[in-house]
Design an enzyme around this catalytic site. Structure first.
Site, PDB file in Angstrom:
ATOM      1  N   LYS A  41     -49.656  47.496  42.888  1.00 30.25           N
ATOM      2  CA  LYS A  41     -49.011  47.736  41.596  1.00 30.25           C
ATOM      3  C   LYS A  41     -50.062  47.797  40.490  1.00 30.25           C
ATOM      4  O   LYS A  41     -51.043  47.051  40.512  1.00 30.25           O
ATOM      5  CB  LYS A  41     -48.014  46.602  41.315  1.00 30.25           C
ATOM      6  CG  LYS A  41     -47.073  46.860  40.140  1.00 30.25           C
ATOM      7  CD  LYS A  41     -46.028  45.743  40.046  1.00 30.25           C
ATOM      8  CE  LYS A  41     -45.067  45.936  38.898  1.00 30.25           C
ATOM      9  NZ  LYS A  41     -44.049  44.862  38.845  1.00 30.25           N
ATOM     10  N   SER A  75     -39.324  46.445  38.559  1.00 31.45           N
ATOM     11  CA  SER A  75     -40.338  47.277  37.955  1.00 31.45           C
ATOM     12  C   SER A  75     -41.383  47.779  38.945  1.00 31.45           C
ATOM     13  O   SER A  75     -42.124  48.687  38.632  1.00 31.45           O
ATOM     14  CB  SER A  75     -41.053  46.512  36.829  1.00 31.45           C
ATOM     15  OG  SER A  75     -41.776  45.418  37.364  1.00 31.45           O
ATOM     16  N   SER A 127     -38.441  42.108  40.207  1.00 29.16           N
ATOM     17  CA  SER A 127     -39.180  43.376  40.236  1.00 29.16           C
ATOM     18  C   SER A 127     -39.729  43.781  41.591  1.00 29.16           C
ATOM     19  O   SER A 127     -40.133  44.924  41.785  1.00 29.16           O
ATOM     20  CB  SER A 127     -40.342  43.326  39.234  1.00 29.16           C
ATOM     21  OG  SER A 127     -39.830  43.444  37.931  1.00 29.16           O
TER      22      SER A 127
END
Lengths: 483, 471
Positions: free
Chosen positions: A75, A150, A174
């Site tokens: 990420k 996310s 997330s």
């Protein structure tokens, strides 16, 4: 989709060189990314350098660590020295960290193959992965739908077969929400199990790094590789390895069901969850009915704490040392105001303002202090529930992947976090695993929550379900690398 | 109407730990800009602070030396404000649950200045102005500080400066800070308000920020007193504000008013776990606390017979008192050592900085040796003084300057011979003395001293002369 273990097998049996494998993933990422938008940047050189190191080891006949040579997606809020780390924000569009995150240090020593940095909601704020400065990530199961936020880019990369596994971060769901939307396994470890050093902070007391994988055993392997105690993070505790402890046997396991989590589910989700509970009973688990009356306060508690911490953590982006700088301004105050207004997206600004408000003199007691009291009460309620059961089963998200641009109000969007947020508030481990699909063939996820540092219990319960359903839900999206 | 001033001080003191409060960067003063920093002290995205244990220990030591209650459980908090020298846009400090609470400093007149609290925090960076450009140097960012907050117990500038001197002496004695105001390792904010004498309620206060010398503190207080007095006596109202003191003009000017009063939005720092001080660490710090300057002063005066004025000078710096005690070891009368130090050494080692470092050419052992020679009458006081100044110049031991002849002059028979010679040479003085003129003996002693080239012990000579004359 493939598994870490399968790739490890191919490499150690010399069926493919790590360079060949890496080139295939890089090529596939290049081809597929324009459709899925899973990666913000591809890290070709880093990947090939690590691949060559792996091949040299193989030539010397040395054994590979479990994640060694396995391509993955990180990420883009995890700092990688010398490689752009943007948090999907205009603010950090050109930011290149000068140091490595603890987790990237750990994976780097294992010659993990970093294919690229995963797309995300800006500064990890969002539930759909649409709030990215670089555009939203698409759900490989249906490109008209969101990947979930996310860590949506990471999940999309794994679901689209352009990464074998991914590393995300989870502040209020997330990791688990995009895993649920993309039909994957997402593990949010106990707060403190994985070092946050180098994770660009959103809500410091809630953030936790964890894996997104195609199967439960892979999640255990990645967890074991990243759960070391880090003296560079005072909240880090480390954790015992779990992979060796997974048996898939859950006879006598007490699974708690709190009715509050099951209100307002869509029909397909409701059905899939009921089937899952029935399956667990069939496998020998005991279902324990529970009550979680504080669930109604979870979202306000979460949003007050998360936004308060975010407003503090994001104060440093003033354009003076790094990041976006307003091109025209009249004085220092104007420069900082313009830089932040231009650099941050709407959702980030909304949360900073909310956080600033709840911390300000005169409102602190009414909001922040109240939220802290509620947080302690929620922790107590969880420990009461865990006195009666081993794991708690809930839906991961009350709905399946939304359509792109569904345009919910902020509050409606926040409500999709209801089942996941409470876990972060209490700092517990939880895993989301696929448990079916809806009428449009979009994946549905179930969540298993455990007591602190009970990752093994949670993953074992997940493994039992996965084995019984024989991964029938693990559809391979028709893209990426098929090994 | 006569007004009384009410003053409270907030004093920032830099701790002398080797590394910074949240990382392992050096705290060394100076260095090329931005060379003593890392991702943590520059607040890079994702960086995390790790609290330096020795900072807590130093702060606890300071608290114990200043009579504070030590909170075994304390919490680090974030204090938010936006300024280029603060790279995270918050300072990590303490708010609720500071490390030390209460405590006091006793002034020489016996008045106690009470302390509210002592907490730990990080220093900010430094702005460097070059022409119209401004640069930021983060070398100082993350240097550990303690903030010592006093109650509004001061009533004069003298009290305030004496308090600061006391703080300096105590903190230096326990080794937690060098308290150098000129290098900014000790700085002070003054809160001052006026009220009619006899009144108990507080007036409206002004805060004067960042004073970096004792004279500035005193001058700022005096100026602020006059300014507020003028306002009040002309029927005006003092506004609450933050003021700046200009050392060149000796005046205070407005820095910012109340209308933009800061809202620091304090909250507990989620990156730092609560500070728990184990009992054994606290006990260990308590038991290893050195003798404090006030106690030492009292001991020097009452037990060692050192005059109070000398004792004050000797206890101001730890290195000086350590030297004094080392030199006094095995000496009959430590007062003699004190006299050597105060009259001769302090004449050579004059500046405060030199005294603080205290690295004289003469070692404590050498001074002790000289003192013992004097005390055992092997040399005279005059000679000892002369020898000591040569020792200070050259760093050589006493024996390098004392000849055998010097030493020989002083055994009993040699002294007796000298005295007899003086009697024989000065019959008139002998007669005068016999006739009852006490002073006449002094002339004879003078003769002995002349003959001995000042090496004789005048007291011993006087006794010997009397013995010889009276028989």
């Amino acid at each position: 989709m493939t598994t870490i273990q399968a790739v490890h097998h191919l490499l150690t049996n010399r069926e493919v060189t790590c360079r060949e494998l890496t080139v295939r993933y890089l090529k596939a990422a290049d081809d597929v990314n324009p459709q899925v938008n899973a990666y913000i940047s591809l890290t070709k050189e880093a990947a090939l350098a690590a691949a060559d190191a792996v091949d040299k080891k193989l030539c010397r006949g040395e054994a590979l660590a479990p994640l060694e040579g396995v391509p993955f997606c990180l990420k883009d809020n995890i700092s990688t020295k010398g490689l752009a780390t943007t948090c999907a924000s205009h603010m950090l569009e050109n930011y290149v960290p000068i140091y490595d995150a603890a987790i990237w240090e750990a994976l780097g020593t294992q010659n993990a193959i970093l294919v690229g940095k995963g797309n995300m909601d800006e500064f990890a704020m969002g539930s759909t992965c649409e709030n990215s400065y670089f555009g939203g990530s698409k759900n490989p199961h249906n490109l008209g739908h969101v990947a979930g936020g996310s860590s949506g880019g990471v999940a999309a990369a794994v679901a689209a077969n352009i990464a074998v596994y991914g590393i995300g971060s989870d502040t209020g769901g997330s990791i688990r929400m995009p895993a649920s939307f993309c039909g994957l396994v997402g593990l949010k470890p106990t707060y403190g199990a994985v070092s946050r050093r180098g994770l660009i902070a959103y809500g410091s007391s809630l953030d936790q790094i964890g894996p997104i994988t195609t199967c439960v055993e892979d999640a255990a392997l990645v967890f074991d590789a990243i759960c070391e105690k880090d003296p560079g993070d005072m909240t880090s505790r480390g954790a015992a390895p779990v992979a060796d402890r997974l048996t898939g046997d859950i006879k006598g396991l007490k699974i708690g069901i709190a009715s509050e989590f099951f209100e307002g589910l869509s029909g397909d989700v409701d059905k899939a969850l009921s089937d899952a509970v029935a399956l667990y009973e069939k496998l020998g688990a005991e279902i324990v009915p529970l009550h979680f009356p504080l669930l109604q306060y979870v979202l306000p508690t979460y949003y007050i704490i998360a936004c308060a911490e975010a407003s503090s953590n994001l104060g440093r982006y003033d354009g003076l040392r790094y990041g976006h700088q307003a091109p025209s301004f009249s004085d220092l105050n104007d420069f900082i105001c313009r830089t932040r207004t231009e650099g941050f997206g709407k959702e980030v600004r909304r949360r900073i303002l909310l956080g600033t408000y709840v911390l300000s003199a005169g409102y602190y007691d009414a909001y922040y202090n109240k939220a802290q009291q509620l947080r302690r009460a929620i922790v107590r309620e969880f420990s009461d529930m865990f006195a009666r059961c081993d794991v708690i089963l809930t839906p991961t998200v009350p709905v399946t992947a939304l359509q792109f641009g569904a345009d919910l109000s902020p509050v409606e969007t926040y409500q999709t976090d209801i089942c996941t947020c409470s876990v972060n508030i209490a700092g517990l481990p939880a895993v989301s695993i696929p448990c079916g699909v809806d009428s449009k063939s979009l994946p549905i996820g179930l969540q298993l929550i455990g007591g602190r540092f009970r990752e093994a219990t949670v993953l074992n319960a997940a493994l039992a379900f996965e084995r019984e359903t024989a991964r029938s839900y693990l559809k391979t999206a028709d893209m990426g690398v098929a090994l | 109407m006569t007004y009384e001033m009410v003053i409270g001080l907030e004093t920032h003191v830099e701790l002398s730990t080797k590394s910074k409060i949240f990382c392992s960067c050096t705290t060394a003063f100076g260095g090329a800009p931005n060379t003593h920093c890392c991702p943590i002290c520059t607040g890079q995205p994702g960086s995390l602070p790790v609290l330096n244990k020795s900072v807590v220990q130093y702060a606890v030591t300071a608290g114990l030396a200043l009579n504070c209650r030590i909170n075994r459980h304390s919490v680090m908090a974030r204090k938010h404000y936006v300024y280029p020298d603060l790279p995270k846009a918050y300072q990590i400090s303490q708010y609720e649950l500071p490390l030390c609470e209460g405590g006091w400093v006793e002034l020489s007149g016996g008045k106690r200045i009470n302390l509210t609290r002592i907490h730990i925090e990080e220093d900010a960076g430094k702005l460097v102005h070059q022409g119209s450009a401004v640069f930021v140097d983060y070398n100082r960012g993350g240097v550990p500080l303690i903030e010592i907050v006093s109650e509004p117990d001061f009533r004069s500038a003298e009290e305030a400066t004496e308090y600061l001197e006391k703080l300096q002496t105590i903190l230096r004695a326990v080794g937690v800070s060098d308290c150098r105001m000129q290098e900014g390792s000790m700085r002070c904010d003054v809160n001052i308000s006026l009220r009619p004498k006899g009144e108990t309620a507080f007036g409206v206060r002004a805060e004067i920020k960042n004073l970096n010398s004792f004279t500035s503190v005193a001058a700022a207080i005096e100026h602020e007193f006059k300014r507020q007095e003028e306002i009040l006596s002309s029927g005006g109202v003092v506004v609450q504000e933050t003021r700046h003191f200009d050392a060149d003009t000796g005046e205070t000017t407005n820095l910012r008013g109340k209308e933009n009063a800061d809202d620091y939005r304090y909250f507990p720092d989620p990156d730092i776990i609560p500070v728990i001080l184990p009992y054994d660490v606290l006990e260990q710090l308590e038991s290893s606390l050195p003798e404090l300057p006030d106690k030492k002063l009292a001991r020097y005066v009452s037990q060692l017979g050192v005059p109070e004025a000398d004792a004050r000078m000797l206890t101001k710096y730890r290195a000086v008192s350590d030297y004094f005690e080392k030199a006094s070891a095995g000496v009959q009368n430590p007062k003699t050592v004190a006299t050597f130090m105060v009259t001769q050494m302090f004449g050579v080692i004059q500046t405060e900085a030199e005294r603080e470092h205290w690295s004289p050419s003469v070692t404590a052992e050498q001074l002790g040796e000289l003192t013992r020679l004097l005390e055992s009458d092997k040399i005279s006081r005059n000679l000892a003084k002369r020898v000591f100044s040569q020792m200070l110049e050259t760093g050589k031991p006493a024996t390098a300057f004392i000849t055998e002849e010097d030493m020989a002059g002083f055994d009993a028979s040699a002294l007796k011979a000298l005295c007899q010679k003086a009697i024989d040479d000065n019959p008139k003085s002998v007669d005068d003395y016999k006739a009852g003129k006490e002073k006449a003996i002094k002339a004879l002693v003078g003769a002995v001293m002349r003959e001995s080239k000042g090496r004789a012990n005048a007291l011993a000579a006087e006794e010997e002369l009397k013995k010889l004359i009276i028989g």
